[in-house]
Design an enzyme around this catalytic site. Sequence first.
Site, mmCIF file in Angstrom:
data_model
loop_
_atom_site.group_PDB
_atom_site.id
_atom_site.type_symbol
_atom_site.label_atom_id
_atom_site.label_comp_id
_atom_site.label_asym_id
_atom_site.label_seq_id
_atom_site.Cartn_x
_atom_site.Cartn_y
_atom_site.Cartn_z
ATOM 1 N N GLU A 85 43.733 47.393 40.715
ATOM 2 C CA GLU A 85 43.163 46.275 39.969
ATOM 3 C C GLU A 85 44.220 45.723 39.009
ATOM 4 O O GLU A 85 45.004 46.466 38.434
ATOM 5 C CB GLU A 85 41.952 46.773 39.178
ATOM 6 C CG GLU A 85 41.290 45.734 38.291
ATOM 7 C CD GLU A 85 40.257 46.343 37.352
ATOM 8 O OE1 GLU A 85 39.323 45.628 36.963
ATOM 9 O OE2 GLU A 85 40.396 47.545 37.015
ATOM 10 N N LYS B 241 34.512 41.430 42.458
ATOM 11 C CA LYS B 241 33.804 42.475 41.727
ATOM 12 C C LYS B 241 32.376 42.034 41.420
ATOM 13 O O LYS B 241 32.148 40.990 40.805
ATOM 14 C CB LYS B 241 34.554 42.799 40.436
ATOM 15 C CG LYS B 241 34.009 44.002 39.684
ATOM 16 C CD LYS B 241 34.881 44.324 38.476
ATOM 17 C CE LYS B 241 34.423 45.576 37.758
ATOM 18 N NZ LYS B 241 35.285 45.886 36.588
ATOM 19 N N CYS C 131 37.184 49.527 39.643
ATOM 20 C CA CYS C 131 37.111 50.165 38.335
ATOM 21 C C CYS C 131 35.752 50.832 38.102
ATOM 22 O O CYS C 131 35.335 51.685 38.864
ATOM 23 C CB CYS C 131 37.439 49.155 37.240
ATOM 24 S SG CYS C 131 37.972 49.914 35.673
#
Length: 537
Positions: free
Chosen positions: A296, A357, A408
């Site tokens: 990321e 995301k 994440c």
Amino acid sequence: MTTSETATTPSDNAAPPDDAGPAPAAPRRLPLPLALVAAALAGLAQLLAFPPYDQWWLAPVGVALLAAACHRQRARTGALLGFVTGLALFIPLLGWTSIVIGHWPWPIVLAAFEALYVALLGAAAAATSTLVDTYRWVWAPLVGTLWVAQEALRDRLPWGGFPWGRIAFSQQDGPLAGVAALGGAPLVTFTVALVGGLLVTAAWRRTWPTRTGALRGAALLAAAVIVALAGLAVPDATPAGHKVVVAVVQGNVPRLGLEFNAQRRAVLDNHVNATIRLANRVVGTPQQPDLVIWPENSSDIDPLQNPDAYDRISAAADAIGAPILVGAVLAGPGDHARNAGIVWLPGKGPQQPMYLKQHPVPFAEYIPMRSLARKVTDKVDLVRSDFLPGHRTGNLTVGPATVGDVICFEVGYDNLVRDTVTHGANLITVQTNNADFNTAESKQQLAMVRLRAVEHGRPALMASTVGVSAFVGADGSVHHETRFNTPAVIEQTLRLGTGTTLATRLGVIPEIVLAAAAGAALLAAAGLRWKHRTTRR
């Protein structure tokens, strides 16, 4: 809900067996000062179960201490005790957030908010004391269901919840990790808390001085040991897919903290140059990777709008001769941004579909109630552009693998990881940027990756800008773990996952059943209290 501590049962008042002699009176409840100490120790025991301490066996001890502290208390006292446990757990567990926004007030606010859910758990434990005193056998499973219900709420509310600190994520090195393959993280939490419930049931019995009581107590302790070892009976998944060579590039950043965003080009260059150096070593050899994973934020410059960033990533892909999964920040629409995983092919550039995301982090990637949040800390202004969520599952074709990509903190959400597997992913990847935090946060996140690998019977990996990056086997084993804040490139040949575990097939069902059981127990306890009141009348 304030009379739960007043109930007694025939077993509490019954005469001891003839051969036992007089039995000591059962305590009504722990005195408040002692209960507060037990609650604080409960939180500390839970904390030490998590990385970087990794004393997984303390998790059920913490559960048992909180259950003992709350038993036969008033509901509001139980809430206080739960809140103390939550603070003792979350203030140090989430201490890494202070690296970005200072020690006050935001990290304390976050920890206190998370502790409120444990306060609800404490109130519920106190409110169900009547049920426990009437049917002592119910105590252990009740403790387990209450913990699952608490985590189910905390994982969803508000703004999609925050699953950090779930009991299941402390068990990566313990024998109960294997239970994840049967019912996912909720079943692991339930089983650990069940062990804690058996411990407190054994310790609370007033009949220990008698032969019969000692046998019952010993049986409860034996049951706790058997349950604690149950995960060892679950066979490890053995991926049977074809072999692939995977490389993870950890390019590192010029310096830790939010300031790394001001040096976006340097971060991109670090990942490009590391990939080109890898290409110079391995192209044309058996170690040449079939796919490469960047973390990321490896390109915080939008490569779809910036020709220079586009060319740099293309140069890396052409050099290595393999597709790269790039973590990129995309500008727009409007004043917003998107956190993306983009498949970049040699000679062809970025491909569709990409992964956006789905669960941006509130107060980190977007600011709810910005004007109010600014009164708490002006650090919210560091988030200039709110990130928009994507709506597509993160399964992407990256060379010979179908990658289940989550970004994440998304690794903490059961449904987001499971959806990639049910859509055909045979390798779980977690792209993350830990440059804002420290080693503790990275290791806590890696523990989640390990649980997901076991849960779905898939190899997995974590690719971080600064570490920790690692490969994880389908059995939860860790390979090639990198050092924190150090450039690194790691490679591994692995077999892609095939088949599905029971946990993958069941999905959210175990959590629904266990949370519903907790609700039923609360209703049953309320009914018993009403019955006792009407009987006294």
